[in-house]
Motif scaffolding. Structure first.
Motif, mmCIF file in Angstrom:
data_model
loop_
_atom_site.group_PDB
_atom_site.id
_atom_site.type_symbol
_atom_site.label_atom_id
_atom_site.label_comp_id
_atom_site.label_asym_id
_atom_site.label_seq_id
_atom_site.Cartn_x
_atom_site.Cartn_y
_atom_site.Cartn_z
ATOM 1 N N GLU A 124 20.515 17.135 26.923
ATOM 2 C CA GLU A 124 19.871 17.275 25.616
ATOM 3 C C GLU A 124 20.825 16.799 24.527
ATOM 4 N N GLY A 125 20.275 16.480 23.377
ATOM 5 C CA GLY A 125 21.088 16.057 22.246
ATOM 6 C C GLY A 125 20.345 16.288 20.952
ATOM 7 N N VAL A 126 21.009 15.991 19.842
ATOM 8 C CA VAL A 126 20.367 16.162 18.533
ATOM 9 C C VAL A 126 20.004 14.824 17.901
ATOM 10 N N ILE A 127 20.445 13.709 18.509
ATOM 11 C CA ILE A 127 19.987 12.380 18.090
ATOM 12 C C ILE A 127 19.567 11.621 19.339
ATOM 13 N N SER A 128 18.578 10.766 19.198
ATOM 14 C CA SER A 128 18.048 10.071 20.373
ATOM 15 C C SER A 128 19.069 9.118 20.977
ATOM 16 N N ASN A 129 19.918 8.533 20.124
ATOM 17 C CA ASN A 129 20.946 7.602 20.588
ATOM 18 C C ASN A 129 21.997 7.475 19.500
ATOM 19 N N ASP A 130 23.265 7.309 19.887
ATOM 20 C CA ASP A 130 24.293 7.226 18.843
ATOM 21 C C ASP A 130 24.244 5.917 18.070
ATOM 22 N N SER A 131 23.413 4.973 18.503
ATOM 23 C CA SER A 131 23.208 3.760 17.700
ATOM 24 C C SER A 131 22.447 4.071 16.416
ATOM 25 N N ARG A 132 21.819 5.251 16.332
ATOM 26 C CA ARG A 132 21.113 5.640 15.115
ATOM 27 C C ARG A 132 22.084 5.955 13.975
ATOM 28 N N ILE A 133 23.361 6.160 14.297
ATOM 29 C CA ILE A 133 24.348 6.480 13.263
ATOM 30 C C ILE A 133 24.686 5.203 12.500
ATOM 31 N N ILE A 134 24.338 5.157 11.215
ATOM 32 C CA ILE A 134 24.640 3.967 10.415
ATOM 33 C C ILE A 134 25.677 4.266 9.336
ATOM 34 N N HIS A 135 26.118 5.515 9.252
ATOM 35 C CA HIS A 135 27.081 5.872 8.206
ATOM 36 C C HIS A 135 27.919 7.053 8.670
#
Length: 203
Positions: A124-135
């Motif tokens: 489980e995680g709190v974001i679908s993928n760490d590529s969603r991090i833009i900042h």
């Protein structure tokens, strides 16, 4: 905004423990040729981040973010250097030091959902993928009495217009930046005046 943005609601995450870097570890290879970390401390640290963040997300009534996000906060590392106020000279990983980007990498990987064809490897995680991090806006600081070792983070859904454009901080940087902008503007003006000169990129 595509995917789930939790209606714009942020999520605070506080995980106590000694932060561990990801990247400079001795790997071993499985029979399938995949490189796997064998650093037990890293595995425990990522599990702590994952478990705590998912619990805080669930308690807040949120679901994993599947949208562009910003992560702000602090990484508090143990103080082993009495001579300096900031942990820039604390390089030994075994002493709680290490590169900021590698500390962030462990955080990003721990926050993401893991979907594997092997059921035992799903996480489980709190974001679908760490590529969603833009900042990222993260500081590395020494732990103290008010903030023990660990990470103190806020995840926020974000759109590109909310992010400020980079601005040069020196005269030399401003000169180069302004020259590039003028050159780009001249090219754009030329293409508007002579649209037939534009290359067809659809072929």
């Amino acid at each position: 905004m595509n995917g789930n943005d939790n209606n714009g609601q942020p999520l605070d995450i506080i995980v106590q423990g000694t932060p561990i870097t990801k990247g400079s570890v001795q790997p071993w290879r499985t029979k399938h040729g995949k490189t796997v970390s064998v650093d037990a401390r890293l595995q425990s640290w990522e599990a702590a981040i994952r478990g705590t963040s998912v619990s805080m997300m669930t308690a807040s009534g949120l679901k994993p973010y599947d949208c562009p996000i910003s992560i702000t906060g602090e990484i508090r590392v143990p103080r082993t250097d009495k001579l300096h106020d900031l942990p820039a000279w604390q390089t030994a990983k075994t002493s709680g030091g290490g590169d900021l980007d590698k500390l962030q990498r462990a955080i990003g990987d721990a926050l993401q959902t893991t979907n594997s064809r092997y059921p035992g490897r799903n996480r489980e995680g709190v974001i679908s993928n760490d590529s969603r991090i833009i900042h990222w806006q993260i500081s590395k600081r020494y732990a103290d009495e008010t903030r023990p070792e660990g990470v103190y983070l806020t995840i926020r859904p974000i759109s590109t217009p909310e992010l400020p454009d980079w601005q040069p901080a020196t005269p030399a940087g401003r000169t180069i930046h302004d020259n590039l902008q003028r050159r780009s503007q001249r090219l754009a003006d030329m293409l508007r005046q002579h649209p037939h000169d534009r290359k067809d990129t659809t072929k």
